[in-house]
Motif scaffolding. Structure first.
Motif, mmCIF file in Angstrom:
data_model
loop_
_atom_site.group_PDB
_atom_site.id
_atom_site.type_symbol
_atom_site.label_atom_id
_atom_site.label_comp_id
_atom_site.label_asym_id
_atom_site.label_seq_id
_atom_site.Cartn_x
_atom_site.Cartn_y
_atom_site.Cartn_z
ATOM 1 N N VAL A 171 26.285 54.966 -72.250
ATOM 2 C CA VAL A 171 25.428 53.848 -72.617
ATOM 3 C C VAL A 171 24.972 54.057 -74.053
ATOM 4 O O VAL A 171 24.510 55.129 -74.421
ATOM 5 C CB VAL A 171 24.207 53.754 -71.677
ATOM 6 C CG1 VAL A 171 23.268 52.657 -72.127
ATOM 7 C CG2 VAL A 171 24.647 53.533 -70.244
ATOM 8 N N LYS A 172 25.116 53.011 -74.866
ATOM 9 C CA LYS A 172 24.687 53.087 -76.258
ATOM 10 C C LYS A 172 23.423 52.246 -76.403
ATOM 11 O O LYS A 172 23.402 51.085 -76.012
ATOM 12 C CB LYS A 172 25.793 52.536 -77.167
ATOM 13 C CG LYS A 172 25.453 52.555 -78.626
ATOM 14 C CD LYS A 172 26.615 52.028 -79.445
ATOM 15 C CE LYS A 172 26.288 52.003 -80.915
ATOM 16 N NZ LYS A 172 27.384 51.431 -81.692
ATOM 17 N N GLU A 173 22.362 52.846 -76.936
ATOM 18 C CA GLU A 173 21.100 52.138 -77.135
ATOM 19 C C GLU A 173 20.822 52.014 -78.623
ATOM 20 O O GLU A 173 20.894 52.996 -79.357
ATOM 21 C CB GLU A 173 19.955 52.872 -76.452
ATOM 22 C CG GLU A 173 20.083 52.888 -74.944
ATOM 23 C CD GLU A 173 18.876 53.494 -74.262
ATOM 24 O OE1 GLU A 173 17.742 53.271 -74.740
ATOM 25 O OE2 GLU A 173 19.071 54.191 -73.263
ATOM 26 N N GLU A 205 14.958 42.494 -74.995
ATOM 27 C CA GLU A 205 16.104 43.382 -74.781
ATOM 28 C C GLU A 205 17.328 42.555 -74.438
ATOM 29 O O GLU A 205 17.230 41.515 -73.794
ATOM 30 C CB GLU A 205 15.797 44.354 -73.637
ATOM 31 C CG GLU A 205 16.929 45.318 -73.339
ATOM 32 C CD GLU A 205 16.599 46.250 -72.199
ATOM 33 O OE1 GLU A 205 15.897 47.244 -72.446
ATOM 34 O OE2 GLU A 205 17.029 45.966 -71.066
ATOM 35 N N ARG A 253 21.306 43.357 -72.892
ATOM 36 C CA ARG A 253 22.323 44.288 -72.396
ATOM 37 C C ARG A 253 23.660 43.585 -72.573
ATOM 38 O O ARG A 253 23.855 42.485 -72.054
ATOM 39 C CB ARG A 253 22.073 44.636 -70.936
ATOM 40 C CG ARG A 253 20.849 45.485 -70.755
ATOM 41 C CD ARG A 253 20.530 45.693 -69.287
ATOM 42 N NE ARG A 253 19.456 46.660 -69.175
ATOM 43 C CZ ARG A 253 19.632 47.937 -68.860
ATOM 44 N NH1 ARG A 253 20.835 48.396 -68.589
ATOM 45 N NH2 ARG A 253 18.606 48.743 -68.792
ATOM 46 N N ILE A 276 26.013 48.362 -73.891
ATOM 47 C CA ILE A 276 25.235 48.488 -75.121
ATOM 48 C C ILE A 276 23.878 47.841 -74.851
ATOM 49 O O ILE A 276 23.808 46.675 -74.483
ATOM 50 C CB ILE A 276 25.933 47.784 -76.294
ATOM 51 C CG1 ILE A 276 27.318 48.395 -76.513
ATOM 52 C CG2 ILE A 276 25.077 47.870 -77.555
ATOM 53 C CD1 ILE A 276 28.235 47.551 -77.347
ATOM 54 N N ILE A 277 22.810 48.609 -75.005
ATOM 55 C CA ILE A 277 21.460 48.091 -74.794
ATOM 56 C C ILE A 277 20.813 47.907 -76.157
ATOM 57 O O ILE A 277 20.699 48.851 -76.939
ATOM 58 C CB ILE A 277 20.622 49.049 -73.925
ATOM 59 C CG1 ILE A 277 21.277 49.220 -72.554
ATOM 60 C CG2 ILE A 277 19.185 48.528 -73.798
ATOM 61 C CD1 ILE A 277 20.606 50.253 -71.677
ATOM 62 N N GLU A 303 17.448 46.904 -78.010
ATOM 63 C CA GLU A 303 16.012 46.674 -77.899
ATOM 64 C C GLU A 303 15.543 46.005 -79.182
ATOM 65 O O GLU A 303 15.965 46.375 -80.280
ATOM 66 C CB GLU A 303 15.273 47.984 -77.692
ATOM 67 C CG GLU A 303 15.532 48.601 -76.341
ATOM 68 C CD GLU A 303 14.683 49.828 -76.109
ATOM 69 O OE1 GLU A 303 13.521 49.851 -76.571
ATOM 70 O OE2 GLU A 303 15.185 50.753 -75.467
#
Length: 110
Positions: free
Chosen positions: A2-4, A81, A83, A97-98, A100
């Motif tokens: 997961v990429k934030e 946010e 997603r 990919i999240i 914010e």
């Protein structure tokens, strides 16, 4: 994996413009709304006014399944946010990919 990432409202617009494609899974949380869906179409900004960048979503909620069109220029300051799953599989955590939204308090805003 997961990429934030954290992006400003204008960076979110640029991300949507360049990275989101038809059949991607997009889950948008803004204001008090959560809109999960599959991207059916993307309408770019109007060349003269710069307004627009609308994404059509087939909602995949358990209670409501419908088509909505989200105007990102109108919502950009309300987004909390996003997603984004470019594979089109909402359960594919490997490519999620999240995004914010970068939050400002009243003292930091220009």
């Amino acid at each position: 994996m997961v990429k934030e990432i954290v992006l400003s409202p204008d960076e979110i617009i640029e991300y949507i413009r360049t990275e989101v494609k038809v059949n991607d899974v997009l889950e948008i949380a803004y204001n008090r709304v959560f809109a999960p869906g599959i991207v059916l179409g993307i309408t770019p900004e109007d060349e003269e006014t710069g307004e627009g960048l609308r994404v059509g979503l087939a909602l995949t909620g358990e209670i409501l399944s419908d088509y909505v069109e989200v105007d990102f220029h109108r919502l950009k300051d309300d987004i909390l946010e996003i997603r984004h799953n470019p594979t089109g599989d909402k359960d594919d955590e490997e490519h999620l990919i999240i995004i914010e939204a970068e939050m400002f308090d009243n003292m930091d805003q220009k």
